[in-house]
Motif scaffolding. Structure first.
Motif, PDB file in Angstrom:
ATOM      1  N   LEU A 179       1.284  -1.022  -0.280  1.00  8.93           N
ATOM      2  CA  LEU A 179      -0.003  -0.086   0.049  1.00  8.93           C
ATOM      3  C   LEU A 179       0.503   1.652   0.170  1.00  8.93           C
ATOM      4  N   PHE A 180       1.651   1.058   1.157  1.00  8.94           N
ATOM      5  CA  PHE A 180       3.077   2.703   0.618  1.00  8.94           C
ATOM      6  C   PHE A 180       3.453   2.522  -0.786  1.00  8.94           C
ATOM      7  N   ASP A 181       3.938   1.362  -1.663  1.00  6.05           N
ATOM      8  CA  ASP A 181       4.556   1.671  -2.861  1.00  6.05           C
ATOM      9  C   ASP A 181       3.759   2.102  -3.905  1.00  6.05           C
ATOM     10  N   ASP A 197      10.722  11.936   0.232  1.00  7.91           N
ATOM     11  CA  ASP A 197      10.362  12.533   1.976  1.00  7.91           C
ATOM     12  C   ASP A 197       9.825  10.898   2.020  1.00  7.91           C
ATOM     13  N   ALA A 198       8.424  10.681   1.183  1.00 11.99           N
ATOM     14  CA  ALA A 198       8.087   9.158   1.025  1.00 11.99           C
ATOM     15  C   ALA A 198       9.102   8.264   0.580  1.00 11.99           C
ATOM     16  N   PHE A 199       9.997   8.433  -0.382  1.00  9.37           N
ATOM     17  CA  PHE A 199      11.112   7.744  -0.988  1.00  9.37           C
ATOM     18  C   PHE A 199      12.404   7.255   0.185  1.00  9.37           C
ATOM     19  N   SER A 200      12.171   8.575   0.822  1.00 11.97           N
ATOM     20  CA  SER A 200      13.259   8.175   1.800  1.00 11.97           C
ATOM     21  C   SER A 200      12.740   8.061   3.450  1.00 11.97           C
ATOM     22  N   ARG A 202      10.887   4.724   2.854  1.00 15.21           N
ATOM     23  CA  ARG A 202      10.548   3.631   2.125  1.00 15.21           C
ATOM     24  C   ARG A 202      11.115   2.247   2.957  1.00 15.21           C
ATOM     25  N   GLY A 203      12.117   3.113   3.238  1.00 14.02           N
ATOM     26  CA  GLY A 203      12.786   1.777   3.628  1.00 14.02           C
ATOM     27  C   GLY A 203      12.180   1.215   5.262  1.00 14.02           C
TER      28      GLY A 203
END
Length: 702
Positions: A179-181, A197-200, A202-203
């Protein structure tokens, strides 16, 4: 990339790399045999490599690590999807087979994976394409994420209840990460850039999912979930796939509208998104589209069209819903209609006399006042064959139904499609007429067998309902008889009191006090007997045979009696007519009908009695312009015992009148409307002296 972003990226993906590496080492230490264990081992390994690649990119900013991370991202998601597909396999006859619905999903997964790797290779070699490769990569990743969500949903819905405990953490963890992806890729596709920010973070999100996957790994020693694929889950999954691809198409269209739209690009994009969401709402609420999708899935993905367990549970639940008799009749129609995607229908049941069928309930169909004789060719065919009559097939191939002739009311019914018999093995309780389905449906042997079986189930429910109603009526009559015993007891006391007064009258008749007391006693006895008569309105069955009675004289006596009570009746008598009845009982029947008409009318409203000859019948009409009755009351309650609209009535008079008229071979018809009045028509066979010996013999035989 600035220092702050690099630090966030390092911390986020570093945590994910550490967690998945520990998880991978745990799987090595406790290695298990089997393909599922190998696949999850591979999926966790791809996750660890993917996270380490982003850590390398954050620390060195070298593009090699970014080029390495993106194909690993595709392989990571593909490995988890393939693992979910292996869990969705079923064991049949000792050999693993993939259900039909999962085969296209497997091909779709392979297509997304290969396409993603090809696009990553084109970006790596710097190939020049007409369309920007990075946008296609994002679109492909979004599709792969939607597919993974679909497999998670399919797995959770179809897993056996005893295995859900072990599979639940896996579904929650993978669903949260997907869902996050889904948000990340959708945002990137719409706005042509990744949310930094969302990409950062993600981990961090994927690191949180790892313990949940590990928990399922510990709980599921062999990953055997014993799944059963249901048509409902297949329908919901297909709907989810359709919505996912629709959103992918809209996102792609919105991206290119904004890309080629120039200054109007953003406005056109917003308008397109609003239009797409509006169309999606319309499609989601479309019963016809849902019916077509259900038929398509049942026809092409399953050996049988119906999931019989689901259909039977739903049908039984529909019939078992709480409600009165009329509600049960509507539920019978509704339940049978749902089996074949029909939007309307009507139920026909035997009338009170059992000689004809009338419409007892309807659902989204017009009310019909016609009747169907119980001995007609149509009803005999339904009872003897038990077939479901397909009217479309009947019109094209009438020979299949042994030259059956259908009634006019059925041929004139709008959109009539199927006639389903409702009854038991030996008795036809009624039949259901269903309207044309929302989508094209092939009525084959499977549909016919399901409808016939459901019709018998519905017949059992309706038969039980009728038996319950008969039992309740019998209990009411029993209570009525018990009440009669109390009334007889009271009458006995009154007779004893009057007899004692008569006995003392010879000695005290000249005593003024005795005379005063006698008048009070008689007045009290009269009042008491009047009250008893109001409580118990039941005439004794005469022991003498019926004879010729002139209705004109009976009507004149009733008119005179009502005149003394202050009621005016308009009487119209065409000729002197004789009928073969019991004079006192027919007078009571007509008097009851007249009294009901007077009670329902105001003093200014006229009440009329019309008598005329109609062939071999004497037709007597009692007409008023009073409050009237509803069609439901006439159909459901009027001629049943203990049913009345009067506050003080017992509901015996109409029932007794109806029974007696039928007993002498007559008929009763009622036409009424609320606020407009009522017309009650009695048709009594005329008395013919030439047939008297025959009638007497029949009466004596009875």
């Amino acid at each position: 990339m600035d220092a702050h972003s690099a630090m966030m990226l390092t911390g986020s993906y570093g945590l994910a790399a550490f967690v998945y590496s520990i998880f991978w080492l745990y799987l090595i230490n406790g290695a298990r045999d089997g393909r599922r264990s190998a696949i999850i081992f591979m999926a966790v390994g791809f996750c660890a490599l993917w996270a380490w690649a982003y850590v390398g990119f954050a620390l060195s900013s070298h593009p090699f690590f970014l080029w390495l991370a993106q194909p690993l991202d595709v392989l990571r998601v593909a490995a988890w999807s393939y693992f979910l597909l292996t869990l969705l396999k079923t064991e049949q006859l000792g050999r693993a087979t993939l259900p039909r619905l999962l085969k296209p999903l497997a091909f779709l997964l392979a297509g997304f994976t290969v396409l993603g790797l090809i696009l990553q290779g084109l970006i790596l070699v710097g190939a020049k394409l007409a369309i920007e490769p990075q946008g296609l990569v994002t679109l492909n990743s979004l599709g792969l994420t939607v597919l993974t969500l679909l497999l998670i949903e399919q797995l959770f819905r179809n897993v056996a209840p005893d295995a859900r405990w072990s599979i639940k953490p896996l579904c929650v963890g993978l669903a949260g990460a997907c869902l996050f992806d889904l948000y990340l890729y959708s945002d990137a596709l719409l706005f042509k850039r990744f949310d930094v920010d969302a990409f950062s973070i993600r981990g961090f999100v994927h690191a949180l999912a790892a313990p949940l996957v590990a928990m399922s790994t510990i709980r599921s020693k062999d990953w055997k979930t014993h799944l059963v694929l249901s048509q409902r889950a297949a329908l919901q999954s297909a709907t989810l796939v359709g919505v996912g691809f629709y959103l992918l198409f809209v996102a792609g269209a919105g991206y290119y509208v904004r890309y080629f739209g120039g200054e109007w690009g953003r406005a056109l994009q917003i308008g397109l998104l609003f239009l797409a969401l509006l169309v999606l709402c319309v499609l989601a609420l479309s019963e016809s589209l849902r019916a077509k999708l259900r038929v398509l899935i049942g026809k092409h993905f399953f050996s049988y069209r119906y999931d019989y367990r689901e259909e039977w549970l739903r049908f039984t639940q529909t019939l078992s819903m709480q409600g009165d008799a009329s509600e049960l009749r509507r539920q019978v129609v509704h339940g049978l209609a749902d089996l074949v995607e029909s939007p309307a229908g009507s139920l026909w049941l035997r009338a009170g006399s059992g000689q004809q069928y009338v419409q007892a309930a309807c659902w989204n169909m017009p009310v019909q006042s016609g009747t169907e004789p119980a001995d007609s060719e149509f009803c005999r065919f339904l009872q003897s064959s038990g077939w479901v009559i397909n009217l479309e097939e009947f019109r094209s191939l009438p020979g299949r139904y042994d030259k059956l002739s259908l009634p006019d009311w059925l041929l004139a019914s709008p959109n009539a499609w199927l006639v389903v018999p409702v009854g038991t093995q030996t008795e036809l309780i009624g039949f259901v007429v269903l309207a044309t389905a929302r989508t094209r449906l092939d009525v084959n042997w499977e549909v016919n067998d399901l409808l016939k079986t459901a019709g018998r189930q519905a017949g059992a429910f309706l038969g039980q309902m009728q038996a319950t109603e008969a039992l309740l009526e019998a209990r009411k009559f029993d209570a009525f008889n018990r009440m009669s015993a109390f009334v007889v007891h009271d009458l006995k006391n009154i007779v004893t009191q009057l007899a004692l007064m008569v006995k003392n009258a010879e000695r005290h008749r000249d005593n003024p006090e005795f005379q005063q007391d006698m008048l009070m006693t008689v007045e009290h006895a009269v009042e008491r007997m009047r009250q008893l008569m109001m409580q118990l309105r039941e005439g004794a069955t005469p022991v003498d045979a019926p004879r010729g009675v002139e209705l004109n004289e009976v009507i004149r006596r009733i008119q005179a009696a009502k005149l003394t009570q202050g009621h005016q009746l308009n009487v119209s008598l065409s000729e002197r007519l004789q009928v073969r009845v019991h004079e006192d009982r027919i007078e009571r029947v007509i008097g009851h009908l007249v009294q009901n008409a007077l009670d329902a009318s105001s003093e200014a409203s006229p009440v009329s009695i019309n008598l005329l000859r109609e062939g071999q019948w004497a037709r007597l009409e009692v007409v008023d312009r009073g409050q009237g009755m509803s069609a439901e009351f006439i159909r459901e309650r009027l001629f049943k015992p203990f049913q009345t609209t009067k506050a003080a009535g017992m509901g015996i008079g109409a029932y007794e009148s109806f029974q007696y008229v039928q007993e002498v071979g007559g008929k009763v018809d009622v036409v009424s409307a609320l606020g407009e009045g009522t017309t009650v028509t009695l048709r009594l066979p005329l008395f013919e002296p030439s047939k008297l010996p025959e009638l007497v013999l029949q009466s004596e035989a009875k």
